[in-house]
Motif scaffolding. Structure first.
Motif, short mmCIF file in Angstrom:
data_model
loop_
_atom_site.label_atom_id
_atom_site.label_comp_id
_atom_site.label_asym_id
_atom_site.label_seq_id
_atom_site.Cartn_x
_atom_site.Cartn_y
_atom_site.Cartn_z
N CYS A 1 0.82 -1.21 0.00
CA CYS A 1 0.00 0.00 0.00
C CYS A 1 0.86 1.26 0.00
O CYS A 1 0.55 2.23 -0.70
CB CYS A 1 -0.93 0.01 1.21
N GLU A 2 1.93 1.25 0.78
CA GLU A 2 2.82 2.42 0.83
C GLU A 2 3.50 2.65 -0.51
O GLU A 2 3.61 3.78 -0.98
CB GLU A 2 3.83 2.25 1.96
N GLN A 3 3.93 1.58 -1.16
CA GLN A 3 4.56 1.70 -2.48
C GLN A 3 3.55 2.21 -3.51
O GLN A 3 3.87 3.06 -4.34
CB GLN A 3 5.13 0.36 -2.93
N CYS A 4 2.33 1.70 -3.42
CA CYS A 4 1.30 2.12 -4.36
C CYS A 4 0.94 3.59 -4.15
O CYS A 4 0.78 4.33 -5.11
CB CYS A 4 0.07 1.23 -4.20
N ALA A 5 0.82 4.00 -2.89
CA ALA A 5 0.52 5.40 -2.60
C ALA A 5 1.61 6.31 -3.17
O ALA A 5 1.30 7.36 -3.77
CB ALA A 5 0.39 5.61 -1.09
N GLN A 6 2.86 5.92 -3.01
CA GLN A 6 3.97 6.72 -3.56
C GLN A 6 3.87 6.80 -5.08
O GLN A 6 4.09 7.87 -5.67
CB GLN A 6 5.31 6.13 -3.15
N ALA A 7 3.53 5.69 -5.72
CA ALA A 7 3.39 5.69 -7.19
C ALA A 7 2.24 6.60 -7.62
O ALA A 7 2.36 7.35 -8.60
CB ALA A 7 3.15 4.28 -7.69
N CYS A 8 1.13 6.57 -6.88
CA CYS A 8 -0.01 7.44 -7.22
C CYS A 8 0.34 8.90 -7.04
O CYS A 8 -0.04 9.75 -7.84
CB CYS A 8 -1.23 7.08 -6.36
N GLU A 9 1.06 9.21 -5.98
CA GLU A 9 1.44 10.60 -5.71
C GLU A 9 2.46 11.12 -6.71
O GLU A 9 2.47 12.30 -7.05
CB GLU A 9 1.99 10.71 -4.28
N ALA A 10 3.29 10.23 -7.23
CA ALA A 10 4.33 10.63 -8.18
C ALA A 10 3.79 10.74 -9.61
O ALA A 10 4.39 11.41 -10.44
CB ALA A 10 5.49 9.64 -8.16
N ALA A 11 2.67 10.09 -9.87
CA ALA A 11 2.14 10.04 -11.25
C ALA A 11 1.58 11.39 -11.68
O ALA A 11 1.13 12.18 -10.89
CB ALA A 11 1.05 8.99 -11.34
#
Length: 122
Positions: free
Chosen positions: A112-122
């Motif tokens: 979840c933390e990795q996914c959140a970072q990917a969403c925030e970076a996109a």
């Protein structure tokens, strides 16, 4: 699969976005899978609050991955809102899972933390 998209979508924008997009969809799918696994284990262990959060996160990640994979792009403000919502739910799910010592909760929180970072970076 993404080679065809590269030529159709990234004329003049550079190939990095396509790679990032494919990687982002993969993060969303990995997060959804970790959340589904965690929710199943949570239900067996009587951790219904965690299960509900994991199921909601999996649902949103799966929908977001499907939408981002479509040929027709969303308007930027809609895409930003979707990614912000996904990041927020992923962070909430990670926080819930961090409250528990189970291995499936640790794995889910990390995804979840990795996914959140990917969403925030996109």
């Amino acid at each position: 699969m993404h080679h065809g998209q590269e030529h159709e979508h990234e004329q003049g924008a550079g190939g990095a976005e396509v790679g990032s997009h494919a990687a982002h969809v993969a993060e969303l799918e990995a997060c959804a899978a970790a959340c589904r696994e965690c929710a199943r284990a949570d239900r067996q262990e009587g951790m219904d609050d965690c299960a509900v959060m994991c199921e909601a996160c999996a649902d949103l990640c799966e929908v977001t991955a499907r939408i981002l994979s479509r040929e027709v792009p969303l308007p930027q403000e809609a895409r930003d809102a979707l990614l912000a919502a996904c990041a927020a739910v992923c962070r909430a799910c990670a926080a819930e899972c961090r409250r528990h010592d189970a291995e499936h909760c640790r794995a889910c929180a990390e995804a979840c933390e990795q996914c959140a970072q990917a969403c925030e970076a996109a």
